[in-house]
Design a protein around this motif. Structure first.
Motif, PDB file in Angstrom:
ATOM      1  N   VAL A   9       0.850  -1.180   0.000  1.00 12.11           N
ATOM      2  CA  VAL A   9       0.000   0.000   0.000  1.00 12.11           C
ATOM      3  C   VAL A   9       0.893   1.239   0.000  1.00 12.11           C
ATOM      4  O   VAL A   9       1.718   1.413   0.915  1.00 12.11           O
ATOM      5  CB  VAL A   9      -0.923   0.048   1.234  1.00 12.11           C
ATOM      6  N   ILE A  10       0.773   2.087  -1.024  1.00 10.54           N
ATOM      7  CA  ILE A  10       1.589   3.294  -1.123  1.00 10.54           C
ATOM      8  C   ILE A  10       0.731   4.499  -0.747  1.00 10.54           C
ATOM      9  O   ILE A  10      -0.327   4.735  -1.332  1.00 10.54           O
ATOM     10  CB  ILE A  10       2.155   3.472  -2.545  1.00 10.54           C
ATOM     11  N   ILE A  11       1.197   5.252   0.247  1.00 11.04           N
ATOM     12  CA  ILE A  11       0.456   6.411   0.743  1.00 11.04           C
ATOM     13  C   ILE A  11       1.334   7.653   0.651  1.00 11.04           C
ATOM     14  O   ILE A  11       2.291   7.804   1.423  1.00 11.04           O
ATOM     15  CB  ILE A  11       0.022   6.212   2.209  1.00 11.04           C
ATOM     16  N   PRO A  12       1.075   8.561  -0.290  1.00 11.67           N
ATOM     17  CA  PRO A  12       1.831   9.822  -0.356  1.00 11.67           C
ATOM     18  C   PRO A  12       1.317  10.790   0.707  1.00 11.67           C
ATOM     19  O   PRO A  12       0.105  10.883   0.935  1.00 11.67           O
ATOM     20  CB  PRO A  12       1.534  10.342  -1.764  1.00 11.67           C
ATOM     21  N   THR A  13       2.233  11.492   1.365  1.00 16.15           N
ATOM     22  CA  THR A  13       1.818  12.417   2.427  1.00 16.15           C
ATOM     23  C   THR A  13       2.541  13.761   2.338  1.00 16.15           C
ATOM     24  O   THR A  13       3.703  13.842   1.934  1.00 16.15           O
ATOM     25  CB  THR A  13       2.086  11.841   3.832  1.00 16.15           C
ATOM     26  N   TYR A  14       1.819  14.794   2.736  1.00 13.52           N
ATOM     27  CA  TYR A  14       2.396  16.114   2.974  1.00 13.52           C
ATOM     28  C   TYR A  14       1.513  16.801   4.012  1.00 13.52           C
ATOM     29  O   TYR A  14       0.329  17.059   3.763  1.00 13.52           O
ATOM     30  CB  TYR A  14       2.479  16.950   1.703  1.00 13.52           C
ATOM     31  N   ASN A  15       2.075  17.046   5.179  1.00 13.35           N
ATOM     32  CA  ASN A  15       1.350  17.673   6.298  1.00 13.35           C
ATOM     33  C   ASN A  15       0.056  16.921   6.630  1.00 13.35           C
ATOM     34  O   ASN A  15      -1.034  17.481   6.620  1.00 13.35           O
ATOM     35  CB  ASN A  15       1.048  19.144   5.987  1.00 13.35           C
ATOM     36  N   GLU A  16       0.208  15.648   6.963  1.00 17.67           N
ATOM     37  CA  GLU A  16      -0.947  14.827   7.345  1.00 17.67           C
ATOM     38  C   GLU A  16      -0.786  14.280   8.774  1.00 17.67           C
ATOM     39  O   GLU A  16      -1.248  13.177   9.080  1.00 17.67           O
ATOM     40  CB  GLU A  16      -1.134  13.673   6.357  1.00 17.67           C
ATOM     41  N   LYS A  17      -0.153  15.047   9.630  1.00 21.50           N
ATOM     42  CA  LYS A  17       0.070  14.623  11.013  1.00 21.50           C
ATOM     43  C   LYS A  17      -1.234  14.258  11.720  1.00 21.50           C
ATOM     44  O   LYS A  17      -1.288  13.318  12.514  1.00 21.50           O
ATOM     45  CB  LYS A  17       0.774  15.748  11.790  1.00 21.50           C
ATOM     46  N   GLU A  18      -2.298  14.976  11.410  1.00 17.67           N
ATOM     47  CA  GLU A  18      -3.569  14.767  12.103  1.00 17.67           C
ATOM     48  C   GLU A  18      -4.318  13.518  11.624  1.00 17.67           C
ATOM     49  O   GLU A  18      -5.255  13.078  12.291  1.00 17.67           O
ATOM     50  CB  GLU A  18      -4.473  15.992  11.913  1.00 17.67           C
ATOM     51  N   ASN A  19      -3.871  12.957  10.491  1.00 16.32           N
ATOM     52  CA  ASN A  19      -4.606  11.829   9.919  1.00 16.32           C
ATOM     53  C   ASN A  19      -3.808  10.530   9.809  1.00 16.32           C
ATOM     54  O   ASN A  19      -4.383   9.445   9.882  1.00 16.32           O
ATOM     55  CB  ASN A  19      -5.096  12.209   8.511  1.00 16.32           C
ATOM     56  N   ILE A  20      -2.497  10.637   9.626  1.00 20.24           N
ATOM     57  CA  ILE A  20      -1.716   9.456   9.273  1.00 20.24           C
ATOM     58  C   ILE A  20      -1.694   8.410  10.381  1.00 20.24           C
ATOM     59  O   ILE A  20      -1.707   7.194  10.107  1.00 20.24           O
ATOM     60  CB  ILE A  20      -0.271   9.845   8.854  1.00 20.24           C
ATOM     61  N   GLY A  21      -1.696   8.826  11.622  1.00 21.24           N
ATOM     62  CA  GLY A  21      -1.680   7.860  12.723  1.00 21.24           C
ATOM     63  C   GLY A  21      -2.926   6.989  12.724  1.00 21.24           C
ATOM     64  O   GLY A  21      -2.838   5.751  12.794  1.00 21.24           O
ATOM     65  N   GLU A  22      -4.096   7.627  12.629  1.00 21.91           N
ATOM     66  CA  GLU A  22      -5.356   6.868  12.600  1.00 21.91           C
ATOM     67  C   GLU A  22      -5.433   5.994  11.357  1.00 21.91           C
ATOM     68  O   GLU A  22      -5.892   4.838  11.421  1.00 21.91           O
ATOM     69  CB  GLU A  22      -6.555   7.816  12.635  1.00 21.91           C
TER      70      GLU A  22
END
Length: 254
Positions: A9-22
């Motif tokens: 599963v590939i998940i690109p992120t930029y400023n997703e601190k509030e969501n990535i943990g959940e």
């Protein structure tokens, strides 16, 4: 259920601190319940909010959860392509790649429905516009943009796909290799390009229902400039689409 596959599963992120943990907690829970072999790769564009630090705190970090931190904000499409290259280099046994957004708009629980079709198609498209699919939290203007874009893509490219713009997908290895060969969309145009390339190559695509939930935490990265580029890309991709169709058609007939 497809138990033989090796899923990344590939998940690109930029400023997703509030969501990535959940997201990671829910995603790992779903995948573990399915009992399939999996890895998760977060490709972070050096988020100043500390997204990468949240990933490093996950209980399965460095086991099932991997992280790439790139220098600077390079875009969604670029992140996914780098992710696919990483997967193929690190894991020659990988059979399928999932792409999904980090903002919880793509529910990990819907992956169960997508995986059911993994052995029946080259690409499984998560769809808001087939029976069982829906969108929650959008205003009229977002619905209008999405419906218009899908109508235009279906008209210009002759696809029978109901949802051409959702980035929640499963690609088999053949389809992912095709993307490495032809895709070069750096930003949100990736969502269109990465489906039209398999369409041009006449790969088998099926749709599975998803529930799309508009983000509730953090800020959307999709700006007016990105939307304009997105529309231009839809209109100008036709030449490349025809080139891919010809090149892949020759390979299949030889």
């Amino acid at each position: 259920m497809v138990y033989w596959l090796k899923l990344w599963v590939i998940i690109p992120t930029y400023n997703e601190k509030e969501n990535i943990g959940e997201l990671l907690v829910r995603l790992t829970s779903v995948l573990e319940k399915l009992g399939i072999s999996y890895e998760i790769l977060v490709v972070d564009d050096n988020s100043p909010d500390g997204t990468a630090d949240i990933v490093r705190k996950h209980r399965l970090y460095n086991e099932k959860v991997k992280l790439i931190v790139r220098e600077g904000k390079k875009g969604l499409g670029s992140a996914i392509l780098d992710g696919i290259r990483y997967v193929f280099k690190k894991d020659p046994e990988a059979t399928h790649i999932v792409t999904m957004d980090a903002d919880l708009s793509h529910r990990p629980e819907d992956l169960v429905a997508l995986i059911k079709y993994a052995d029946k198609a080259d690409v499984v498209q998560g769809s808001r516009y087939v029976e069982g699919g829906k969108t929650i939290g959008w205003g009229i203007h977002r619905h209008l943009i999405s419906k218009t874009a899908n109508f235009l893509i279906k008209t210009l490219y002759g696809t029978s796909i109901h949802d051409n713009t959702s980035n929640y997908r499963i690609y088999n290895r053949k389809a992912a290799e095709l993307l490495l060969r032809y895709a070069n969309g750096k930003s949100y145009e990736w969502a269109i390009e990465s489906l039209l390339i398999p369409v041009a190559a006449k790969l088998k695509i099926v749709e599975a229902p998803i529930t799309f939930i508009n983000r509730s935490k953090g800020k959307s990265k999709l700006g007016v400039k990105d939307i304009v580029k997105w529309w231009i890309y839809i209109l100008t991709f036709r030449k490349k689409f025809k080139t891919i169709a010809v090149e892949e058609g020759k390979k299949q007939s030889s």
